[in-house]
Design a protein around this motif. Structure first.
Motif, short mmCIF file in Angstrom:
data_model
loop_
_atom_site.label_atom_id
_atom_site.label_comp_id
_atom_site.label_asym_id
_atom_site.label_seq_id
_atom_site.Cartn_x
_atom_site.Cartn_y
_atom_site.Cartn_z
N LEU A 171 0.79 -1.26 -0.02
CA LEU A 171 0.03 0.10 0.12
C LEU A 171 0.84 1.12 -0.13
N ALA A 172 2.13 1.11 0.50
CA ALA A 172 3.02 2.03 0.58
C ALA A 172 3.97 2.21 -0.37
N ARG A 173 3.71 1.36 -1.48
CA ARG A 173 4.83 1.18 -2.38
C ARG A 173 5.65 2.25 -3.13
N THR A 174 4.84 3.30 -3.39
CA THR A 174 5.29 4.47 -3.95
C THR A 174 6.39 5.26 -3.20
N SER A 175 5.86 5.60 -2.12
CA SER A 175 6.73 6.29 -1.17
C SER A 175 8.05 5.20 -0.71
N LEU A 176 7.78 4.03 -0.61
CA LEU A 176 9.03 3.30 -0.22
C LEU A 176 9.94 3.21 -1.46
N THR A 177 9.47 3.21 -2.71
CA THR A 177 10.16 2.96 -3.85
C THR A 177 11.07 4.24 -4.05
N GLN A 178 10.29 5.44 -3.68
CA GLN A 178 11.01 6.74 -3.78
C GLN A 178 12.14 6.88 -2.82
N ARG A 179 11.87 6.51 -1.46
CA ARG A 179 12.87 6.39 -0.43
C ARG A 179 13.87 5.48 -0.74
N PHE A 180 13.69 4.21 -1.41
CA PHE A 180 14.51 3.39 -2.01
C PHE A 180 15.48 4.14 -2.95
#
Length: 152
Positions: free
Chosen positions: A127-136
């Motif tokens: 569900l938080a994939r977008t923000s996690l991908t950006q942080r990664f």
């Protein structure tokens, strides 16, 4: 669930591999973030079989993670497997020499839930994939920039 990122680094492949396998530096970063880390093996040089045990809090609960190097191919890459209750994962770092002074780093993290609790955790990550991908991607970019700054 899988996260992937690619970064081109203005540094020779040997220098990038050296930075990727500077585990003492990564251990210090983990400690600064409040986790406990302990090497479970007494290997002087990094290689297949090197193992760490980590303890940290995530979402208010204590977690324990065991990470082990399962593939170590200098200077082409390294694979680390991690296991915690109900969840296993693999981080693969592949390095490709584009030229003498340019290296491409491909990083793939694959998480596999093995229990209902882990499936709920992975679903919340989805569900938080977008923000996690950006942080990664940001962390990987900062890491690459740090390597380039050391080479320059």
């Amino acid at each position: 669930m899988q996260f992937t990122a690619r970064e081109d680094i203005a540094a020779p492949i040997d220098r990038v591999f050296e930075a990727v396998t500077d585990y003492a530096s990564f251990e210090k970063q983990v400690l600064r973030r409040g986790a406990q880390v302990r090497r479970a093996t007494d290997m002087a040089q990094p290689g297949v079989g090197m193992t760490w045990e980590l303890e940290f809090r995530y979402r208010g609960r204590p977690r324990a993670l065991t990470a082990q190097i399962v593939q170590f191919e200098a200077p082409n890459g390294v694979t680390i497997e991690g296991r915690m209750s109900g969840l296993s994962g693999e981080m693969r770092i592949d390095l490709i020499a584009l030229s003498k002074q340019r290296t491409r780093m491909d990083v793939t993290i694959d998480l596999k839930p093995q229990s209902i609790t882990a499936r709920v955790l992975v679903q919340s990550l989805r569900l938080a994939r977008t923000s996690l991908t950006q942080r990664f991607n940001k962390r990987l970019s900062d890491f690459a920039k740090g390597i380039e700054d050391q080479v320059a």
